[in-house]
Design a protein around this motif. Structure first.
Motif, short mmCIF file in Angstrom:
data_model
loop_
_atom_site.label_atom_id
_atom_site.label_comp_id
_atom_site.label_asym_id
_atom_site.label_seq_id
_atom_site.Cartn_x
_atom_site.Cartn_y
_atom_site.Cartn_z
N TRP A 181 1.00 -1.20 0.16
CA TRP A 181 -0.12 -0.15 0.08
C TRP A 181 0.93 1.27 0.09
O TRP A 181 1.83 1.44 0.93
N GLN A 227 -8.88 -0.89 5.05
CA GLN A 227 -7.72 -1.91 4.96
C GLN A 227 -7.32 -2.17 6.23
O GLN A 227 -6.80 -3.71 6.39
N GLU A 252 -0.47 -8.35 -3.98
CA GLU A 252 -1.50 -7.32 -4.66
C GLU A 252 -0.46 -5.80 -4.32
O GLU A 252 0.09 -5.66 -3.50
N ARG A 272 -1.73 -1.81 -4.23
CA ARG A 272 -2.61 -1.08 -3.95
C ARG A 272 -2.08 0.36 -3.77
O ARG A 272 -1.08 0.64 -3.10
N ARG A 282 -5.93 -0.85 -7.78
CA ARG A 282 -5.33 -2.31 -7.19
C ARG A 282 -4.86 -3.41 -8.30
O ARG A 282 -6.00 -3.32 -9.27
#
Length: 183
Positions: A7, A41, A135, A137, A176
């Motif tokens: 993130w 989150q 992932e 983000r 994302r």
């Protein structure tokens, strides 16, 4: 097995910090929407990962704060990659050893909830090189810094697939992505 989610907020030109590490441009777009997204989150997170610089910033800020996010940040397990630090003062923070990739893989296997990597572009580059991020983000801030610390380092090549996008009223777009891994 937990996923590792990166993130980060970055500028349109790909910087996660200014040339001298400045992050004041984050404040220009912080507001209720980004705060709500951040709180949502946090509910997914079983632990946080930081490099030393991000750890120092977070550990210097969150212990003196109050509220939902501060309570979470101070209580959650934190794992720090550092060649300089030998001990950590922030509550529930732990140093990772020399075998970073192996230790992060073990954390992913042992965690019931996803792990989040905040900031930490250099640490992220190491994890990207070992294909450990599941992932990405990324909050794109409508700002161009012209120089600074890039999230993606020269020579890092990967293919990503967009799984979601969300525009905020501040002009930030949250993207994302998941890596496209060879089968």
């Amino acid at each position: 097995m937990a996923r590792l989610v990166l993130w980060n907020m970055m500028t349109l030109d790909g910087m996660v910090a200014g040339a001298n590490g400045e992050l004041s441009w984050h404040e220009e777009v912080w507001g209720p929407e980004l705060e709500q997204f951040s709180e949502a989150q946090l509910k997914e997170a079983g632990g946080l990962l930081f490099g030393r610089v991000t750890y120092d910033l977070m550990a210097g800020y969150w212990p003196a704060q109050q509220g939902v996010i501060a309570e979470f940040m101070n209580a959650i397990p934190k794992h720090v990659a550092s060649r300089k630090l030998s001990e950590l003062a922030w509550s529930n923070a732990h140093l990772l050893g020399q075998q970073i990739a192996t230790e992060v893989e073990t954390l992913k296997q042992d965690s019931a909830k996803d792990l989040f990597l905040f900031g930490s572009a250099d640490f992220a580059a190491t994890l990207m090189a070992h294909d450990l991020i599941d992932e990405y983000r990324i909050a794109i801030n409508p700002r161009v810094l012209g120089n600074g610390a890039p999230l993606f380092k020269p020579g890092q090549a990967m293919k990503l697939r967009l799984i979601d996008s969300r525009a905020l009223s501040t002009g930030v777009v949250i993207l994302r992505y998941v890596p496209v891994r060879d089968a």
